[in-house]
Write an enzyme that holds these catalytic residues in place. Structure first.
Site, PDB file in Angstrom:
ATOM      1  N   LYS A  67      -2.796   5.469 -10.193  1.00 54.64           N
ATOM      2  CA  LYS A  67      -2.271   6.311  -9.011  1.00 54.64           C
ATOM      3  C   LYS A  67      -2.590   7.846  -9.578  1.00 54.64           C
ATOM      4  CE  LYS A  67      -0.737   2.902  -6.968  1.00 54.64           C
ATOM      5  NZ  LYS A  67      -0.376   1.732  -7.423  1.00 54.64           N
TER       6      LYS A  67
HETATM    7  C1  LIG Z   1       0.126   0.715  -6.845  1.00 51.17           C
HETATM    8  C2  LIG Z   1       0.661  -0.160  -5.371  1.00 51.17           C
HETATM    9  C3  LIG Z   1       1.930  -0.229  -5.730  1.00 51.17           C
HETATM   10  C4  LIG Z   1       3.188  -1.081  -6.058  1.00 51.17           C
HETATM   11  O1  LIG Z   1       3.446  -0.033  -7.725  1.00 51.17           O
HETATM   12  P1  LIG Z   1       3.720  -0.503  -9.228  1.00 51.17           P
HETATM   13  O2  LIG Z   1       3.790   1.068  -9.343  1.00 51.17           O
HETATM   14  O3  LIG Z   1       2.227  -0.651  -9.640  1.00 51.17           O
HETATM   15  O4  LIG Z   1       4.586  -1.142  -8.695  1.00 51.17           O
HETATM   16  C5  LIG Z   1       2.565  -0.808  -4.280  1.00 51.17           C
HETATM   17  N1  LIG Z   1       2.268  -0.164  -3.124  1.00 51.17           N
HETATM   18  C6  LIG Z   1       0.784   0.204  -3.392  1.00 51.17           C
HETATM   19  C7  LIG Z   1      -0.262   0.194  -1.915  1.00 51.17           C
HETATM   20  C8  LIG Z   1       0.046   0.036  -3.904  1.00 51.17           C
HETATM   21  O5  LIG Z   1      -1.156   0.709  -4.540  1.00 51.17           O
END
Ligand SMILES: *Cc1c(COP(=O)(O)O)cnc(C)c1O
Length: 401
Positions: free
Chosen positions: A186
């Site tokens: 992210k």
């Molecule tokens: C990455 C993501 C999540 C979940 O995040 P994690 O930290 O990997 O559990 C939820 N929604 C979206 C749109 C994402 O891209």
């Protein structure tokens, strides 16, 4: 999008603070921690950055959505409307609290179409959850109006869109609760981590308890704390929080670099008549995490995606075929495959999702998204732009023959 590209000594210094005193847990051990409360400190920084009264960090983005729903008292048999284009975490979190994810068509924003949402609202609907996929958002004003009219909670999944804005507000702060992921890929990363933001005291108060077994965090003795309600462990460790502190400081810089690189690539494509761009709603500003384009039809989109790869343009995605991000490949959801048995009510509710989504298929079939990196040199972005143009032109020309 990846914050890991900007890893440096700042992260190491923050982590070193934690390692020096050895307290890896965010609560307690006050005498040993030399004044370092990294998770609490990240929450303070995060709330400030997101311009909200409250922030709660948790162990993942999936945990953030789960905690958000629990805080809004969404549970067994309640329905939550989500887009057909999202990440599997959206429906996992909804099912984790016992609620039913209801899939909804998207439009040219690549997120929830408010008119389609309106069609799906039933007496069981408790929340609308737009997912700001690839750095941009739905018409949130229209969704908020629906929430106000039907007394629903607006939960923003802003996991892929930190740094974007809507109506001059940071994405995630427009609705009732905003959720973020700080996983490894992210825009800012803690390794694994997540966070919620809200301006509603009730939600914030429930969140800190729920993510820590229901502890009320009153006083300094964990053994003496009471438990106003059940919770789970979704805590973020001090080590992860330390990384997040350093990453968050770079957010503005990261977004500026994304915007710069995105703009160069986008400008290079504007002269190709077959290419159009994802619609960003009025008053919305993307986080520039991805550049998403539409080709005139599915055949050309598939060919373009292939040609981009062949021209050395990496990290481009054809989401229509993607296992994680598009409903067509979510066999486990559509077929209610679970290790634990779902109640009849949940199974029946999930059946609603077994239908067609012609608008979603039409838009996703035409979409190609390219990740925007922050580590590219100016020359690399220019080269990339040139290769993108060449790739797209080659497919379009072949199609015309
Ligand atoms: C990455 C993501 C999540 C979940 O995040 P994690 O930290 O990997 O559990 C939820 N929604 C979206 C749109 C994402 O891209």
């Amino acid at each position: 999008m990846p914050g890991f590209e900007l890893f440096s000594n700042e992260e190491k210094k923050e982590v070193q603070d934690v390692l020096d005193n050895g307290v890896l847990m965010r609560y307690g051990f006050d005498g040993l921690r030399n004044g370092h409360y990294k998770a609490a400190s990240l929450e303070k920084d995060f709330a400030l950055k997101m311009q909200t009264k409250y922030a709660q960090v948790v162990s993942s983005g999936t945990a953030a959505v789960t905690v958000a729903l629990a805080c809004a008292e969404i549970g067994h048999g309640d329905e939550v409307i989500i887009p057909t284009f999202t990440f599997v975490a959206s429906f996992e979190a909804i099912l984790a609290v016992g609620a039913i994810p209801i899939l909804c068509d998207i439009d040219d924003t690549l997120t929830l179409n408010p008119e389609a949402v309106a069609q799906l609202i039933t007496p069981k609907t408790k929340a609308i959850m737009p997912v700001h996929m690839c750095g941009s958002m739905a018409n949130l004003k229209a969704l908020k109006l629906l929430c106000d009219t039907h007394d629903l909670v607006l939960v923003e999944d802003a996991c892929q869109a930190i740094g974007g804005t809507y109506d001059n507000k940071p994405l995630g702060s427009y609705g009732d609760i905003g959720c973020f992921s700080f996983d490894y890929v992210k825009t800012i990363t803690c390794g694994e981590g997540g966070g919620l933001i809200t301006n509603t005291e009730k939600y914030a108060d429930r969140a800190h308890k729920y993510q820590d077994h229901g502890h009320d965090h009153v006083g300094n003795d964990r053994g003496a704390e009471s438990h106003p309600f059940l919770g789970y462990n979704y805590r973020l460790s001090e080590l992860n929080a330390a990384v997040g502190i350093a990453q968050l400081r770079k957010l503005d810089q990261t977004i500026a670099l994304q915007k710069k690189n995105y703009t160069i690539l986008r400008n290079a494509l504007t002269d190709i008549p077959e290419v159009t761009f994802r619609t960003v709603p009025e008053t919305g500003v993307e986080s520039y995490a991805f550049l998403s384009i539409f080709l005139p039809n599915e055949t050309l989109a598939r060919a373009t995606h292939k040609a981009l790869g062949a021209h050395g343009v990496d990290a481009c995605f054809y989401w229509f075929d993607n296992n994680w991000h598009y409903y067509k490949k979510w066999e486990h959801l559509l077929e209610s495959k679970s290790l634990v048995k779902f109640s009849q009510e949940i199974q029946t509710g999930l059946q609603k999702n077994k239908r067609t989504y012609p608008d979603s298929d039409a838009w996703m079939g035409r979409t190609v998204s390219c990740l925007i990196k922050v580590g590219w040199t100016e020359a690399e972005v220019q080269e990339r732009a040139k290769n993108m143009v060449a790739a797209i032109k080659s497919t379009v020309l072949i199609a015309q023959e």
